[in-house]
Design a protein around this motif. Structure first.
Motif, PDB file in Angstrom:
ATOM      1  N   ARG A  92      19.035 -50.070   6.941  1.00 27.34           N
ATOM      2  CA  ARG A  92      20.221 -50.823   7.364  1.00 27.34           C
ATOM      3  C   ARG A  92      19.860 -52.128   8.061  1.00 27.34           C
ATOM      4  O   ARG A  92      20.586 -53.124   7.945  1.00 27.34           O
ATOM      5  CB  ARG A  92      21.082 -49.963   8.300  1.00 27.34           C
ATOM      6  N   GLU A  93      18.766 -52.130   8.788  1.00 18.24           N
ATOM      7  CA  GLU A  93      18.413 -53.307   9.592  1.00 18.24           C
ATOM      8  C   GLU A  93      17.657 -54.371   8.810  1.00 18.24           C
ATOM      9  O   GLU A  93      17.507 -55.499   9.282  1.00 18.24           O
ATOM     10  CB  GLU A  93      17.593 -52.858  10.805  1.00 18.24           C
ATOM     11  N   ALA A  94      17.195 -54.048   7.625  1.00 19.71           N
ATOM     12  CA  ALA A  94      16.453 -55.025   6.819  1.00 19.71           C
ATOM     13  C   ALA A  94      17.409 -56.035   6.190  1.00 19.71           C
ATOM     14  O   ALA A  94      18.506 -55.685   5.747  1.00 19.71           O
ATOM     15  CB  ALA A  94      15.662 -54.314   5.738  1.00 19.71           C
ATOM     16  N   ASP A  95      16.993 -57.281   6.130  1.00 21.55           N
ATOM     17  CA  ASP A  95      17.776 -58.301   5.440  1.00 21.55           C
ATOM     18  C   ASP A  95      17.588 -58.209   3.930  1.00 21.55           C
ATOM     19  O   ASP A  95      18.491 -58.556   3.168  1.00 21.55           O
ATOM     20  CB  ASP A  95      17.361 -59.702   5.907  1.00 21.55           C
ATOM     21  N   VAL A  96      16.411 -57.771   3.515  1.00 21.21           N
ATOM     22  CA  VAL A  96      16.102 -57.751   2.089  1.00 21.21           C
ATOM     23  C   VAL A  96      15.232 -56.541   1.766  1.00 21.21           C
ATOM     24  O   VAL A  96      14.371 -56.148   2.552  1.00 21.21           O
ATOM     25  CB  VAL A  96      15.406 -59.065   1.663  1.00 21.21           C
ATOM     26  N   LEU A  97      15.478 -55.945   0.598  1.00 20.48           N
ATOM     27  CA  LEU A  97      14.604 -54.925   0.031  1.00 20.48           C
ATOM     28  C   LEU A  97      13.862 -55.562  -1.136  1.00 20.48           C
ATOM     29  O   LEU A  97      14.482 -56.065  -2.072  1.00 20.48           O
ATOM     30  CB  LEU A  97      15.414 -53.722  -0.456  1.00 20.48           C
ATOM     31  N   THR A 142      11.027 -35.911   3.333  1.00 20.41           N
ATOM     32  CA  THR A 142      10.265 -35.083   4.283  1.00 20.41           C
ATOM     33  C   THR A 142      10.489 -35.483   5.731  1.00 20.41           C
ATOM     34  O   THR A 142       9.920 -34.858   6.629  1.00 20.41           O
ATOM     35  CB  THR A 142       8.755 -35.163   3.975  1.00 20.41           C
ATOM     36  N   ILE A 143      11.264 -36.537   5.973  1.00 18.37           N
ATOM     37  CA  ILE A 143      11.512 -36.971   7.353  1.00 18.37           C
ATOM     38  C   ILE A 143      13.005 -37.095   7.597  1.00 18.37           C
ATOM     39  O   ILE A 143      13.802 -37.150   6.668  1.00 18.37           O
ATOM     40  CB  ILE A 143      10.804 -38.311   7.675  1.00 18.37           C
ATOM     41  N   SER A 144      13.376 -37.160   8.862  1.00 14.89           N
ATOM     42  CA  SER A 144      14.784 -37.194   9.239  1.00 14.89           C
ATOM     43  C   SER A 144      15.443 -38.508   8.822  1.00 14.89           C
ATOM     44  O   SER A 144      14.858 -39.589   8.952  1.00 14.89           O
ATOM     45  CB  SER A 144      14.916 -37.013  10.753  1.00 14.89           C
ATOM     46  N   THR A 145      16.685 -38.397   8.345  1.00 15.08           N
ATOM     47  CA  THR A 145      17.436 -39.612   8.027  1.00 15.08           C
ATOM     48  C   THR A 145      17.676 -40.452   9.277  1.00 15.08           C
ATOM     49  O   THR A 145      17.876 -41.666   9.173  1.00 15.08           O
ATOM     50  CB  THR A 145      18.786 -39.268   7.381  1.00 15.08           C
ATOM     51  N   ASP A 146      17.660 -39.822  10.453  1.00 14.39           N
ATOM     52  CA  ASP A 146      17.822 -40.585  11.691  1.00 14.39           C
ATOM     53  C   ASP A 146      16.708 -41.604  11.873  1.00 14.39           C
ATOM     54  O   ASP A 146      16.889 -42.597  12.584  1.00 14.39           O
ATOM     55  CB  ASP A 146      17.829 -39.635  12.899  1.00 14.39           C
ATOM     56  N   ARG A 147      15.575 -41.365  11.231  1.00 13.46           N
ATOM     57  CA  ARG A 147      14.464 -42.311  11.329  1.00 13.46           C
ATOM     58  C   ARG A 147      14.601 -43.419  10.296  1.00 13.46           C
ATOM     59  O   ARG A 147      14.559 -44.606  10.634  1.00 13.46           O
ATOM     60  CB  ARG A 147      13.129 -41.582  11.133  1.00 13.46           C
ATOM     61  N   TRP A 148      14.758 -43.029   9.005  1.00 10.23           N
ATOM     62  CA  TRP A 148      14.608 -44.056   7.982  1.00 10.23           C
ATOM     63  C   TRP A 148      15.887 -44.822   7.659  1.00 10.23           C
ATOM     64  O   TRP A 148      15.802 -45.987   7.224  1.00 10.23           O
ATOM     65  CB  TRP A 148      13.988 -43.483   6.710  1.00 10.23           C
ATOM     66  N   VAL A 149      17.054 -44.233   7.853  1.00 10.11           N
ATOM     67  CA  VAL A 149      18.289 -44.961   7.538  1.00 10.11           C
ATOM     68  C   VAL A 149      18.413 -46.249   8.365  1.00 10.11           C
ATOM     69  O   VAL A 149      18.763 -47.314   7.822  1.00 10.11           O
ATOM     70  CB  VAL A 149      19.526 -44.057   7.688  1.00 10.11           C
ATOM     71  N   PRO A 150      18.113 -46.226   9.673  1.00  6.14           N
ATOM     72  CA  PRO A 150      18.159 -47.494  10.422  1.00  6.14           C
ATOM     73  C   PRO A 150      17.174 -48.533   9.901  1.00  6.14           C
ATOM     74  O   PRO A 150      17.470 -49.741   9.942  1.00  6.14           O
ATOM     75  CB  PRO A 150      17.801 -47.065  11.858  1.00  6.14           C
ATOM     76  N   TRP A 151      16.012 -48.099   9.415  1.00  5.74           N
ATOM     77  CA  TRP A 151      15.062 -49.069   8.856  1.00  5.74           C
ATOM     78  C   TRP A 151      15.702 -49.823   7.695  1.00  5.74           C
ATOM     79  O   TRP A 151      15.576 -51.043   7.594  1.00  5.74           O
ATOM     80  CB  TRP A 151      13.804 -48.366   8.343  1.00  5.74           C
TER      81      TRP A 151
END
Length: 218
Positions: A91-96, A80-89
């Motif tokens: 990519r920038e995380a060290d761990v999921l 429901t939200i833009s990939t421009d918002r969540w993809v960087p979140w």
């Protein structure tokens, strides 16, 4: 992507050392994104169990390990939200940190959200799964563990070539004898893990990290 596939989280010093090894730096210098989505698909889970994951326990096993920062990623919201918002979140995380629940439900939403397509690009990111959070990356989980849509089968993402039987000794039905019967029906290798065990995957390196009980079924 580097994987630490656990049954119960980071429950002992050996699993924590494996986590630090995969991160390449201390937990305290690492950023985490936590994924609770699998809980919504399992009839034994709900708002209270999700809160326990978010707040972690004592001793901590996931979100409370002392990360530099912790954020939460709900997969069902991502379409429901833009990939421009969540993809960087992501990519920038060290761990999921991916919680347990229902593995086929989690695999479904990893695909639907687009996160599954992103995973092969995350070469330095560490995935730490708990139970279904580990099982969702396997080829299949066996009919024994399907709670969401049994008519759709037990297939999951297949990022690894083995399946996982979690919680050996934690529940009455989770015995090594039951795990052996479960594994015989899969058609691929499998591991049974108790709460003190994990499987580490880093490229071609696959090894069990354990201070407890586990078994490999070839």
């Amino acid at each position: 992507m580097k994987l630490l596939l656990t049954s119960g989280g980071v429950t002992n010093d050996s699993i924590r050392a494996a986590l630090v090894d995969l991160l390449g730096k201390p937990v305290e210098e690492s950023t985490a994104l936590c994924v609770p989505t699998a809980q919504w698909g399992h009839p034994m889970c709900g708002p209270e169990s999700l809160r326990r994951f978010v707040t972690d326990g004592s001793p901590p096993t996931m979100t409370g390990l002392g990360w530099r920062s912790v954020g939460f990623l709900e997969l069902t919201a991502l379409p429901t939200i833009s990939t421009d918002r969540w993809v960087p979140w992501v990519r920038e995380a060290d761990v999921l940190l991916v919680d347990g629940g229902e593995a086929t439900y989690l695999a479904h939403w990893l695909r639907e959200s687009g996160v599954a397509d992103l995973l092969p690009e995350l070469a330095d990111t560490v995935w730490v799964g708990v139970s279904a959070g580990s099982m969702a990356l396997t080829p299949r989980i066996g009919d024994l563990f399907v709670e969401w849509r049994p008519e759709e089968g037990d297939r999951t993402l297949g990022l690894v070539d083995f399946s996982l039987f979690p919680h050996v000794g934690l529940f009455p039905g989770n015995t090594l004898e039951v795990a052996e019967q479960w594994a015989a029906e899969l058609g691929n290798p499998a591991y049974a893990l108790d709460e003190q065990s994990a499987v580490l995957v880093d490229g071609d390196r696959v090894e069990v990290v354990s201070e407890g009980e586990w078994r490999h079924f070839a």
